[in-house]
Design a protein around this motif. Structure first.
Motif, PDB file in Angstrom:
ATOM      1  N   UNK A  88      13.653  -6.070   7.184  1.00 50.26           N
ATOM      2  CA  UNK A  88      13.956  -6.573   8.628  1.00 50.26           C
ATOM      3  C   UNK A  88      12.620  -7.766   8.623  1.00 50.26           C
ATOM      4  N   UNK A  89      13.475  -8.990   8.821  1.00 50.06           N
ATOM      5  CA  UNK A  89      12.305 -10.254   9.028  1.00 50.06           C
ATOM      6  C   UNK A  89      12.271 -10.417  10.460  1.00 50.06           C
ATOM      7  N   UNK A  90      10.956 -10.618  10.960  1.00 49.05           N
ATOM      8  CA  UNK A  90      10.414 -10.999  12.247  1.00 49.05           C
ATOM      9  C   UNK A  90       9.851 -12.206  12.505  1.00 49.05           C
ATOM     10  N   UNK A  91      10.556 -12.842  13.466  1.00 50.44           N
ATOM     11  CA  UNK A  91       9.851 -14.319  13.972  1.00 50.44           C
ATOM     12  C   UNK A  91       8.972 -13.824  15.153  1.00 50.44           C
ATOM     13  N   UNK A  92       7.963 -14.341  15.530  1.00 51.41           N
ATOM     14  CA  UNK A  92       6.975 -13.945  16.372  1.00 51.41           C
ATOM     15  C   UNK A  92       7.321 -14.753  17.505  1.00 51.41           C
ATOM     16  N   UNK A  93       7.724 -14.417  18.707  1.00 52.25           N
ATOM     17  CA  UNK A  93       8.245 -15.077  19.665  1.00 52.25           C
ATOM     18  C   UNK A  93       7.066 -14.910  20.796  1.00 52.25           C
TER      19      UNK A  93
END
Length: 388
Positions: free
Chosen positions: A130-135
């Protein structure tokens, strides 16, 4: 009407996808930022590397199998996390994950996918990445990580090169937004894509499944617009990565590395692997190609972490070039997206079959029988890209 067996290369899929996928979604894949120089250089620099052909070598028994992040892989290839995959073909993330599973390679799911983490987990057997964008909303990030853990994801990929968004001219001209603008031009284009429209009418998955209904205040695609505009975090730092690692507790991959110093910082922050990536040329136009900086990054981290690479890889020969310069493996994005948009799951399966065969045959021509033995010696000019 062509069948998967008639497709011979990524370019065949690209041409068919261009005819079958609505322009705004095809161009979303087939574009880079600003002048698209980095987008083009990713592929052009790979082609500059020439193979050293060897003959009269016993190549009867060969294997391209390897391990990626400690797990067996049929070849040194994984499907990259790509946004809005489910807009290339209905339920696209599920179908691509199933094709990857069938082919024995890892699949990566993007934060901004159409199908959710739970959707993909329910339709596959093999753990995916799973790829995470940091918000900015750290509570939402923690929730995403917990959902990935609940789905038994095998690794978490943290993308670091999207603190701000590079401009892609085609997206602006096509009116690609959240939700897409129903201009007359777009409506006319949709009317010519009946296969695509029929598929979309047959699925309930049209929004961003990982975000809508999960992020605070995001109930539908309309409320997503305001939320997403405020969420990318320009204050992101290595301390945030350490926090993410603590929350996650599993294998951590850092994506977006183009500099040897950043590679060392990623190792210090606890990365188990890094992905040499310029976001497919979609962020900083004018940045170097990934293959040109790969050797210096491999040298910088040594054997401390696995080094993967993406950008411009569309064939088995490109995979072989990247492995020769030190990559443990590569991630492919556009290649499988073209295949998905052209033919759905059978297209992705055929694309991976073609890449595997080309990798195997090219490795044999270079006198090698196992991917573990591939190194710089298979290239005539391994230093041609030195210095970018």
């Amino acid at each position: 009407m062509p069948s998967p067996a008639q497709m011979t290369c990524t370019e065949d899929f690209r041409r068919l996808a261009q005819r079958r996928v609505p322009r705004m979604f095809y161009d979303y894949v087939d574009s880079g930022s600003w002048t698209e120089s980095t987008y083009r250089d990713n592929a052009l620099d790979l082609q500059k590397l020439k193979f050293r052909q060897r003959v009269a070598v016993d190549i009867a028994h060969r294997t391209i199998g390897t391990t990626l992040l400690g797990e067996p892989a049929a070849m040194p290839v994984a499907l990259a996390p790509t946004g809005m995959t489910g807009m290339q073909w209905a339920d696209g993330e599920i179908l691509a994950a199933q094709a990857a599973e069938q082919s024995g390679i890892p699949f990566s799911l993007s934060t901004v996918s159409i199908c959710s983490i739970e959707d993909v987990a329910a339709h596959t057997q093999r753990p995916f990445w799973f790829q995470l964008y940091v918000m900015r909303d750290r509570a939402f990030i923690r929730d995403l990580i917990e959902r990935a853990k609940a789905a038994a994801c095998a690794a978490l990929i943290v993308t670091l090169d999207l603190q701000v968004v590079g401009q892609r001219h085609k997206d602006i001209k096509n009116g690609l937004s959240t939700p897409p603008r129903p201009t007359l031009k777009n409506l006319i284009d949709l009317a010519t894509k009946l296969r695509w429209c029929k598929g979309m009418m047959g699925t309930r998955r049209h929004g961003f499944g990982n975000i809508i209904g999960h992020a605070k205040g995001v109930k539908d695609v309309h409320s997503l617009t305001r939320w997403s505009a405020e969420q990318f975090d320009p204050t992101l730092s290595w301390k945030d990565l350490e926090w993410i690692k603590q929350c996650w507790g599993g294998k951590l991959v850092v994506k977006g590395i183009l500099d040897a110093d950043d590679a060392r910082l990623a190792v210090a922050a606890g990365a188990d692997a890094i992905i040499v990536s310029n976001h497919g040329g979609r962020q900083l136009d004018g940045a170097p190609s990934t293959i040109s900086v790969l050797p210096s990054i491999v040298q910088a981290v040594g054997t401390q972490v696995e080094v993967l690479m993406d950008g411009g890889v569309t064939s088995g020969q490109d995979v072989l070039r990247a492995v020769a310069l030190g990559a443990r493996g590569v991630l492919i994005g556009r290649a499988f997206l073209y295949a998905l948009g052209a033919m759905g799951r059978p297209g992705v399966s055929r694309c991976l079959e073609l890449i595997a065969k080309e990798l195997d045959v090219s490795m044999a021509f270079c006198g090698k029988t196992t991917i573990a033995d591939v190194d710089r010696s298979i290239l005539v000019n391994p230093d041609i890209l030195q210095g970018g």
